[in-house]
Design an enzyme around this catalytic site. Structure first.
Site, PDB file in Angstrom:
ATOM      1  N   LYS A 173      21.417   5.638  87.064  1.00  0.00           N
ATOM      2  CA  LYS A 173      20.352   6.053  86.152  1.00  0.00           C
ATOM      3  C   LYS A 173      19.520   4.988  85.523  1.00  0.00           C
ATOM      4  O   LYS A 173      20.304   4.165  84.804  1.00  0.00           O
ATOM      5  CB  LYS A 173      20.589   7.186  85.022  1.00  0.00           C
ATOM      6  CG  LYS A 173      19.371   7.744  84.490  1.00  0.00           C
ATOM      7  CD  LYS A 173      19.627   8.393  83.296  1.00  0.00           C
ATOM      8  CE  LYS A 173      19.696   7.791  81.788  1.00  0.00           C
ATOM      9  NZ  LYS A 173      18.164   6.770  81.677  1.00  0.00           N
ATOM     10  N   GLU A 245      28.207  -2.804  77.787  1.00  0.00           N
ATOM     11  CA  GLU A 245      27.388  -4.139  77.336  1.00  0.00           C
ATOM     12  C   GLU A 245      26.275  -3.818  76.639  1.00  0.00           C
ATOM     13  O   GLU A 245      25.344  -3.256  76.732  1.00  0.00           O
ATOM     14  CB  GLU A 245      26.818  -4.760  78.696  1.00  0.00           C
ATOM     15  CG  GLU A 245      27.625  -5.092  79.758  1.00  0.00           C
ATOM     16  CD  GLU A 245      28.719  -6.138  79.504  1.00  0.00           C
ATOM     17  OE1 GLU A 245      28.566  -6.695  78.582  1.00  0.00           O
ATOM     18  OE2 GLU A 245      29.555  -6.285  80.444  1.00  0.00           O
ATOM     19  N   CYS A 279      19.647  -9.386  76.145  1.00  0.00           N
ATOM     20  CA  CYS A 279      20.475  -9.152  75.080  1.00  0.00           C
ATOM     21  C   CYS A 279      21.054 -10.544  74.629  1.00  0.00           C
ATOM     22  O   CYS A 279      21.687 -10.567  73.334  1.00  0.00           O
ATOM     23  CB  CYS A 279      21.634  -8.536  75.719  1.00  0.00           C
ATOM     24  SG  CYS A 279      22.058  -9.256  77.266  1.00  0.00           S
ATOM     25  N   GLU A 376      19.266  -7.207  65.600  1.00  0.00           N
ATOM     26  CA  GLU A 376      18.811  -7.713  66.721  1.00  0.00           C
ATOM     27  C   GLU A 376      17.260  -7.031  66.872  1.00  0.00           C
ATOM     28  O   GLU A 376      17.017  -6.019  66.570  1.00  0.00           O
ATOM     29  CB  GLU A 376      19.476  -6.896  68.051  1.00  0.00           C
ATOM     30  CG  GLU A 376      18.826  -7.306  69.396  1.00  0.00           C
ATOM     31  CD  GLU A 376      19.732  -6.219  70.289  1.00  0.00           C
ATOM     32  OE1 GLU A 376      19.848  -5.144  70.391  1.00  0.00           O
ATOM     33  OE2 GLU A 376      20.157  -7.047  71.402  1.00  0.00           O
TER      34      GLU A 376
END
Ligand code: NAD
Length: 476
Positions: A173, A245, A279, A376
């Site tokens: 997906k 992850e 990331c 983040e």
């Protein structure tokens, strides 16, 4: 506007739920209407993957290798089309989709093609008399592979290539914002000879992903995305095998002896690639106090020269952010940093006009109490801090719950190795921007995830170890 379908058991078909539309983030114009998989589609995809498992696992490794290699060749043969699609769907400049995303995806299929016939076990020297013991690596089974929107094609390749190399079948997906290159990848898999049922594509949003994770027919979940969703997946997946992850807040250390021009260039490359939607983006830069002002001035000057615009323009350095919602999130981080007293050196706003653009932004005078040093942002925002003492620096750097990547700039080997040793992160880059390579481990400590992708670690992640014991003496 094009439409895309689900791919289940070798057939393309509409999803149970209504289509989701994607838009070009540079213009806001609709791009595609994509099927949304409902629970019945998830059931059908998992059943197809289950039915195909025994056949694919038994396919001779050399044949699996040939198919994976062919997928890589087809990615190369369709590279320009894939790069343009990625740029239109995700926003990244063509220079990035051409140089990073598309060749990166092909590289992963080639690297793992090479593994297919090297997934070995070993005979063990057990202490029971007259006993042969050996171990083997066998596929985990049906893998649910769920990807984020920042590097859609490449991250799906990180997952799909090792999963297939190890003899697993997959239900995949892409993110709801960026499904188009994954749809094309599935077409190329079929063209390369992947048998029906081995790769099944579900498009859709979080509900589709959640149904995949919860499905009792799924043996393994590999997820790349936010830490909050990753934590939810870990709870739901229970005893399924899981690779996560997740997010990061990459620290960069610029030591007193560093080549400041190189550190500035590396921070621009590492912090602002894909408009910071990475990331491992170099997000908080700790500069030795003696070099802090020089670094901040040069960084601001370098950032101010970057050209912002539609990714299809070959002159552009930074494309738009992926969506209006994401741009609003990035702007909220910036506003909060200003309120908390960070010094805005450059950027800090969105230009007028259509599209999801945001100016590359540098903050100086940042301290750990400020959210911009801890949270983040996942956008084009770099925070500059300073330090006096290496021990105190390591305590501050390692106070983050994240531990995905780190960077060190120093011309002194001892300083570089000491810092690389002391920083808690899955990858430390010394005097270079962050680059993933299929041969090297990728993954994080702490809130940045569970497990590793790439290299031999991916083979661990997509296999179970089975020990076989044989009584050779007959006396038991
Ligand atoms: P996200 O977590 O919102 O979504 C990622 C994917 O998960 C999408 O396909 C989404 O539809 C799906 N999803 C959402 N909720 C789900 C649920 N409850 N169950 C199952 N699937 C669900 O992340 P995003 O906004 O697409 O991506 C940005 C995040 O990804 C950032 O935090 C970034 O750091 C992280 N990321 C990490 C890496 C890495 O290698 N560590 C690489 C790229 C991005």
């Amino acid at each position: 506007m094009r439409t895309t379908n689900l791919y289940i058991d070798g057939e393309w078909g509409a999803g149970a739920a209504g289509p989701l539309t994607t838009a070009d983030p540079a213009t806001g114009a609709p791009l595609a209407a994509c099927a949304t998989a409902g629970p019945a589609d998830v059931d059908a995809a998992v059943a197809a993957a289950r039915a195909a498992l025994a056949g694919w696992a038994a396919t001779p490794p050399a044949d699996r290798a040939r198919i994976l290699w062919r997928i890589a060749d087809l990615i190369d043969a369709n590279a320009e089309e894939l790069a343009l699609t990625e740029t239109l769907d995700q926003g990244q400049p063509l220079s990035v989709s051409r140089a990073v995303s598309v060749p990166g995806a092909a590289a992963h299929f080639r690297y793992f093609a090479g593994w297919c016939d090297k997934i070995d076990g070993a005979a063990r020297t057990v202490s029971f008399p007259d006993t042969l013991q050996y171990d083997r690596r066998v596929p985990v089974g049906v893998c649910a592979l769920i990807a984020p929107w920042n590097f859609p094609l490449m991250i799906m390749a990180w997952k799909l290539a090792p999963a297939l190399a190890c003899g697993n079948t997959a239900v995949i997906k892409p993110a709801e914002q960026t499904p188009l290159t994954t749809v094309r990848l599935v077409e190329l898999c079929a063209e390369a000879g992947v048998p029906r049922g081995v790769v099944n594509l579900l498009t859709g949003g979080p509900e589709t992903g959640a149904a995949m994770v919860a499905h009792p027919g799924v043996d393994k979940v590999s997820f790349t995305g936010s830490t909050s969703v990753g934590a939810r997946i870990a709870a739901v997946a229970s005893l399924k095998r899981v690779t996560l992850e997740l997010g990061g807040k990459t620290p960069v250390v610029v030591a007193a002896d560093a080549d400041i021009d190189a550190a500035v260039a590396g921070t621009v490359a590492g912090g602002l690639l894909n408009s910071g939607q990475v990331c491992a983006a170099y997000a908080r830069v700790y500069v030795d106090r003696a070099r802090r002002d020089e670094f901040a001035t040069k960084l601001a000057a370098a950032v101010a020269t970057l050209r912002l615009g539609a990714g299809t323009d070959p002159e552009v350095d930074l494309g738009p952010l992926v969506s209006q919602e994401h741009r609003a999130r990035v702007d909220a981080h910036v506003r909060r940093a200003v309120t908390e007293g960070a010094v805005l050196v450059t950027g800090g706003s969105a230009p007028a006009g259509p599209g999801c653009f945001y100016r590359p932004t540098v903050f100086a005078g940042v301290s750990e109490e400020m959210a911009v040093a801890r949270d983040e942002v996942f956008g084009p925002v770099v925070a500059v801090l300073d330090y006096d003492d290496e021990d105190e620096l390591l305590t501050r750097v390692n106070a983050s719950p994240y531990g995905l990547a780190a960077a060190v700039w120093s011309d002194d080997l001892r300083t570089a190795h000491r810092l690389a040793d002391g920083i808690r992160a899955g990858a430390v880059f010394v005097n270079m921007p962050c680059v993933p390579d299929p041969a090297a481990p990728w993954g994080g400590f702490g809130a940045s995830g569970v497990g590793r992708e790439m290299g031999p670690y991916a083979i661990d992640a997509y296999t179970e170890v089975k020990g076989v014991w044989v009584n050779l003496g007959g006396g038991r």
